[in-house]
Design a protein around this motif. Structure first.
Motif, PDB file in Angstrom:
ATOM      1  N   THR A   1      -6.420   9.664  -1.216  1.00  0.00           N
ATOM      2  CA  THR A   1      -7.434   9.320  -0.189  1.00  0.00           C
ATOM      3  C   THR A   1      -7.336   7.821   0.199  1.00  0.00           C
ATOM      4  O   THR A   1      -8.209   7.503   0.805  1.00  0.00           O
ATOM      5  N   GLY A   2      -6.722   7.088  -0.462  1.00  0.00           N
ATOM      6  CA  GLY A   2      -6.772   5.831  -0.287  1.00  0.00           C
ATOM      7  C   GLY A   2      -7.698   4.793  -0.973  1.00  0.00           C
ATOM      8  O   GLY A   2      -7.891   3.681  -0.890  1.00  0.00           O
ATOM      9  N   GLU A   3      -8.559   5.387  -2.215  1.00  0.00           N
ATOM     10  CA  GLU A   3      -9.472   4.501  -2.760  1.00  0.00           C
ATOM     11  C   GLU A   3      -8.578   3.903  -3.904  1.00  0.00           C
ATOM     12  O   GLU A   3      -7.416   4.154  -4.459  1.00  0.00           O
ATOM     13  N   ILE A   4      -8.977   2.486  -4.101  1.00  0.00           N
ATOM     14  CA  ILE A   4      -8.333   1.684  -5.026  1.00  0.00           C
ATOM     15  C   ILE A   4      -9.177   1.534  -6.330  1.00  0.00           C
ATOM     16  O   ILE A   4     -10.215   1.081  -6.042  1.00  0.00           O
ATOM     17  N   ARG A   5      -8.638   1.757  -7.456  1.00  0.00           N
ATOM     18  CA  ARG A   5      -9.219   1.450  -8.677  1.00  0.00           C
ATOM     19  C   ARG A   5      -8.402   0.521  -9.610  1.00  0.00           C
ATOM     20  O   ARG A   5      -7.089   0.668  -9.599  1.00  0.00           O
ATOM     21  N   VAL A   6      -9.059  -0.283 -10.533  1.00  0.00           N
ATOM     22  CA  VAL A   6      -8.284  -1.353 -11.188  1.00  0.00           C
ATOM     23  C   VAL A   6      -8.940  -1.133 -12.392  1.00  0.00           C
ATOM     24  O   VAL A   6     -10.014  -0.838 -12.566  1.00  0.00           O
ATOM     25  N   THR A   7      -8.345  -1.621 -13.716  1.00  0.00           N
ATOM     26  CA  THR A   7      -8.699  -1.698 -14.823  1.00  0.00           C
ATOM     27  C   THR A   7      -9.309  -3.294 -14.682  1.00  0.00           C
ATOM     28  O   THR A   7      -8.865  -3.971 -14.215  1.00  0.00           O
ATOM     29  N   PRO A   8     -10.275  -3.616 -15.798  1.00  0.00           N
ATOM     30  CA  PRO A   8     -10.758  -5.033 -15.735  1.00  0.00           C
ATOM     31  C   PRO A   8      -9.881  -6.022 -16.022  1.00  0.00           C
ATOM     32  O   PRO A   8      -9.909  -7.106 -15.280  1.00  0.00           O
TER      33      PRO A   8
ATOM     34  N   HIS B   1       0.694  -1.189   0.085  1.00  0.00           N
ATOM     35  CA  HIS B   1       0.062   0.018  -0.020  1.00  0.00           C
ATOM     36  C   HIS B   1       0.982   1.155   0.116  1.00  0.00           C
ATOM     37  O   HIS B   1       1.833   1.422   0.974  1.00  0.00           O
ATOM     38  N   PRO B   2       0.771   2.316  -0.853  1.00  0.00           N
ATOM     39  CA  PRO B   2       1.414   3.279  -0.988  1.00  0.00           C
ATOM     40  C   PRO B   2       1.537   4.206   0.082  1.00  0.00           C
ATOM     41  O   PRO B   2       2.364   5.272   0.242  1.00  0.00           O
ATOM     42  N   LEU B   3       0.534   4.241   0.958  1.00  0.00           N
ATOM     43  CA  LEU B   3       0.261   5.239   1.968  1.00  0.00           C
ATOM     44  C   LEU B   3       0.585   4.444   3.240  1.00  0.00           C
ATOM     45  O   LEU B   3       0.841   5.151   4.569  1.00  0.00           O
ATOM     46  N   ASP B   4       0.893   3.216   3.093  1.00  0.00           N
ATOM     47  CA  ASP B   4       1.150   2.261   4.515  1.00  0.00           C
ATOM     48  C   ASP B   4       1.925   1.047   4.155  1.00  0.00           C
ATOM     49  O   ASP B   4       1.423   0.100   3.553  1.00  0.00           O
ATOM     50  N   PRO B   5       3.168   1.090   4.315  1.00  0.00           N
ATOM     51  CA  PRO B   5       4.345   0.213   4.016  1.00  0.00           C
ATOM     52  C   PRO B   5       3.796  -1.074   4.897  1.00  0.00           C
ATOM     53  O   PRO B   5       4.419  -2.283   4.237  1.00  0.00           O
ATOM     54  N   HIS B   6       2.946  -0.941   5.782  1.00  0.00           N
ATOM     55  CA  HIS B   6       2.606  -2.085   6.618  1.00  0.00           C
ATOM     56  C   HIS B   6       1.636  -3.065   6.051  1.00  0.00           C
ATOM     57  O   HIS B   6       1.157  -3.901   6.689  1.00  0.00           O
ATOM     58  N   GLN B   7       0.916  -2.306   5.216  1.00  0.00           N
ATOM     59  CA  GLN B   7      -0.200  -3.164   4.594  1.00  0.00           C
ATOM     60  C   GLN B   7       0.067  -3.598   2.945  1.00  0.00           C
ATOM     61  O   GLN B   7       0.964  -2.928   2.300  1.00  0.00           O
ATOM     62  N   TYR B   8      -0.500  -4.537   2.581  1.00  0.00           N
ATOM     63  CA  TYR B   8      -0.578  -4.649   1.199  1.00  0.00           C
ATOM     64  C   TYR B   8      -2.047  -4.536   0.708  1.00  0.00           C
ATOM     65  O   TYR B   8      -2.936  -4.614   0.867  1.00  0.00           O
ATOM     66  N   VAL B   9      -1.843  -4.107  -0.607  1.00  0.00           N
ATOM     67  CA  VAL B   9      -3.059  -3.755  -1.465  1.00  0.00           C
ATOM     68  C   VAL B   9      -3.577  -5.014  -1.987  1.00  0.00           C
ATOM     69  O   VAL B   9      -4.785  -5.260  -2.207  1.00  0.00           O
ATOM     70  N   CYS B  10      -2.785  -5.924  -2.679  1.00  0.00           N
ATOM     71  CA  CYS B  10      -3.197  -7.188  -3.173  1.00  0.00           C
ATOM     72  C   CYS B  10      -2.047  -7.983  -3.631  1.00  0.00           C
ATOM     73  O   CYS B  10      -1.077  -7.555  -3.351  1.00  0.00           O
ATOM     74  N   HIS B  11      -2.297  -9.247  -3.758  1.00  0.00           N
ATOM     75  CA  HIS B  11      -1.426 -10.314  -4.061  1.00  0.00           C
ATOM     76  C   HIS B  11      -1.534 -10.759  -5.325  1.00  0.00           C
ATOM     77  O   HIS B  11      -2.735 -10.793  -5.861  1.00  0.00           O
ATOM     78  N   LEU B  12      -0.670 -10.878  -6.227  1.00  0.00           N
ATOM     79  CA  LEU B  12      -0.688 -11.289  -7.501  1.00  0.00           C
ATOM     80  C   LEU B  12       0.000 -12.519  -7.733  1.00  0.00           C
ATOM     81  O   LEU B  12       1.094 -12.866  -7.210  1.00  0.00           O
ATOM     82  N   GLN B  13      -0.532 -13.289  -8.882  1.00  0.00           N
ATOM     83  CA  GLN B  13       0.273 -14.180  -9.336  1.00  0.00           C
ATOM     84  C   GLN B  13       0.572 -14.014 -10.626  1.00  0.00           C
ATOM     85  O   GLN B  13      -0.236 -13.724 -11.674  1.00  0.00           O
ATOM     86  N   LEU B  14       2.032 -13.865 -11.066  1.00  0.00           N
ATOM     87  CA  LEU B  14       2.555 -13.505 -12.334  1.00  0.00           C
ATOM     88  C   LEU B  14       3.198 -14.530 -12.950  1.00  0.00           C
ATOM     89  O   LEU B  14       4.014 -15.340 -12.761  1.00  0.00           O
ATOM     90  N   ALA B  15       2.773 -14.610 -14.292  1.00  0.00           N
ATOM     91  CA  ALA B  15       3.553 -15.497 -15.209  1.00  0.00           C
ATOM     92  C   ALA B  15       3.702 -15.119 -16.677  1.00  0.00           C
ATOM     93  O   ALA B  15       2.637 -14.596 -17.083  1.00  0.00           O
ATOM     94  N   HIS B  16       4.937 -15.089 -17.220  1.00  0.00           N
ATOM     95  CA  HIS B  16       5.052 -14.453 -18.632  1.00  0.00           C
ATOM     96  C   HIS B  16       4.472 -13.047 -18.652  1.00  0.00           C
ATOM     97  O   HIS B  16       3.824 -12.778 -19.467  1.00  0.00           O
TER      98      HIS B  16
END
Lengths: 156, 304
Positions: free
Chosen positions: B287-294, B193-208
């Motif tokens: 302000t802490g809102e999280i948005r993503v593209t589909p 999380h960019p506003l709090d290094p002690h938190q994660y926004v999400c976890h991802l699985q990356l391949a290629h």
């Protein structure tokens, strides 16, 4: 056209995800010695933290092991110095932080390889200085400079 | 599950950060040689594209390209081609010519502002001319470039190519949070999380796939931490104010790295450009809102 989707990140869920302490062992001292001077037949210990790489009677260089404080905890690294007193390579041996990993920095640290103790290697001159940020990669840079000053003329 | 001896992981201080290269599922000797060559590729990018090294292509260009064409390394030329294309497609938002503003802000060393305030983006012509024979000319003597916003991603891609060319089945290159992976096993990556290094926004699985992050105060990707980022909005000559952090997934780390800068500045207006490059993004506002593209949610980009 792509539309943006609010990501439901329940506060309770997010706050329970506490990044653990982070530690990576990359290389042992013996591995770092061998990687820096693959043709060396022996590594003679010079003092508590340095070894002379030798092949037969020839001195190939020096490997110095040191640590600097990262953001919170120590980073161990090795500096291989050639007989001319120049840096051959720098390896991170072990990396530890109390949360997450290393401090990241958008700047470009001066190329270590080929730097001698006569080179400036100064923050803000060779190295971009980002005010207000403690940069552990910068701490390594400063550590390399100290190692070079202490050992650069002791290789032979 | 691989055994410990089936994996190799090394880190070195390069590109102003720690670069980590990992390989798996091959003979130790093969992995050692491949990782060594991959670090050499990173070092070549560093030598060519450092703003600070007076012998780099970037320094040569900044000193001489306004007076006449300068021949550069093919890799520098490739990065410049992408930068010029992105400058055009983003209507000037992606701008490698912000070095003077970065210098003025104290984020780059060097002479004070080489040109008066006002962006190159306002000029009708592309200020950087790319000529046959890997030659480059600047149309204006006030141009000064910094490839810091794109070269790290390029370096990751080149290092990953080297691992592939050595025939390794699995590899990862991480330059301080700008990373790319290949191989059958997905890599788990946590976005801080960019506003709090002690938190994660999400976890991802990356391949290629590649992932790059930029943040106002913090860097998002594990392993990474706190740093003030050097992003300047060429339209205002100031750092962007509304967005705390951005992560971009793309097929190349070059594009992921470059697009984080556009999204930091443009926010949701960057959707069309992300689509064009088959990239997806996560944005955290101040302000802490999280948005993503589909595409981010799907975990799959549309790129073939």
């Amino acid at each position: 056209m792509t539309s943006w989707i609010p990501l439901a990140a329940p506060a309770a869920l997010v706050s329970t995800i506490v990044p653990p302490a982070y530690a990576v062992q990359y290389l042992s001292i013996a591995q770092a010695q061998k990687q820096a001077f693959p043709s060396a037949t022996s590594f003679a210990q010079v003092d508590a933290r340095s070894w002379k790489a030798q092949s037969g009677g020839t001195v190939l260089g020096l490997v110095v092991v040191d640590h600097v404080i990262g953001k919170h905890l120590y980073i161990d690294y090795s500096v291989a110095i050639d007989p001319g007193g120049r840096i051959k390579r720098v390896d991170i041996l072990q990396y530890r932080e109390s949360y997450g990993g290393e401090v990241r920095d958008d700047s470009w640290i001066a190329q270590f390889v080929g730097k001698s103790s006569a080179s400036a290697l100064k923050v803000g001159q060779d190295i971009r200085n980002i005010s207000g940020a403690t940069l552990s990669s910068q701490h390594v840079t400063e550590g390399v400079k100290r190692v070079l000053a202490a050992y650069g003329n002791r290789v032979r | 599950m691989a055994t410990a001896s089936d994996r190799l992981r090394r880190a070195r201080p390069l590109l102003g950060t720690f670069v980590e290269i990992a390989a798996a599922h091959a003979a130790p000797d093969l992995m050692e040689a491949a990782v060594e060559d991959a670090f050499d590729a990173i070092a070549r990018v560093h030598r060519c594209m450092s703003f600070h090294d007076p012998a780099s292509d970037v320094s040569h260009l900044n000193q001489h390209a306004a007076a006449g064409a300068v021949t550069v390394d093919p890799w520098t030329f490739e990065v410049l081609e992408t930068a010029v294309e992105l400058h055009r497609r983003s209507a000037g938002v992606f701008d490698i010519g912000v070095a003077p503003a970065l210098q003025e802000a104290g984020l780059l060393p060097g002479p004070t502002c080489l040109r008066p305030p006002g962006s190159l983006a306002t000029s009708a012509d592309e200020p950087i001319e790319l000529l046959p024979g890997k030659r480059v000319r600047f149309r204006d003597q006030r141009v000064a470039i910094d490839l810091g916003g794109i070269a790290k991603g390029f370096a990751v891609d080149r290092a990953l190519d080297v691992l592939r060319e050595h025939g390794l089945p699995q590899g990862l290159v991480n330059a301080g949070g700008d990373l790319a992976v290949f191989g059958a096993e997905p890599e788990s990556v946590s976005v801080r999380h960019p506003l709090d290094p002690h938190q994660y926004v999400c976890h991802l699985q990356l391949a290629h796939e590649a992932l790059a992050s930029s943040g106002y105060c913090l860097d998002l990707c594990e392993p990474s931490g706190v740093a003030r980022r050097a992003i300047i909005d060429p339209r205002t000559q100031r750092p962007p104010a509304a967005i705390a952090g951005v992560s971009v997934r793309a097929s190349s780390c070059l594009m992921a790295d470059a697009l984080t800068k556009v999204v930091m500045i443009q926010g949701e207006d960057s959707a069309a450009l992300l689509d064009h490059y088959h990239a997806s993004a996560l944005v955290v506002s101040m302000t802490g809102e999280i948005r993503v593209t589909p595409g981010w949610l799907g975990g799959q980009n549309l790129a073939a």
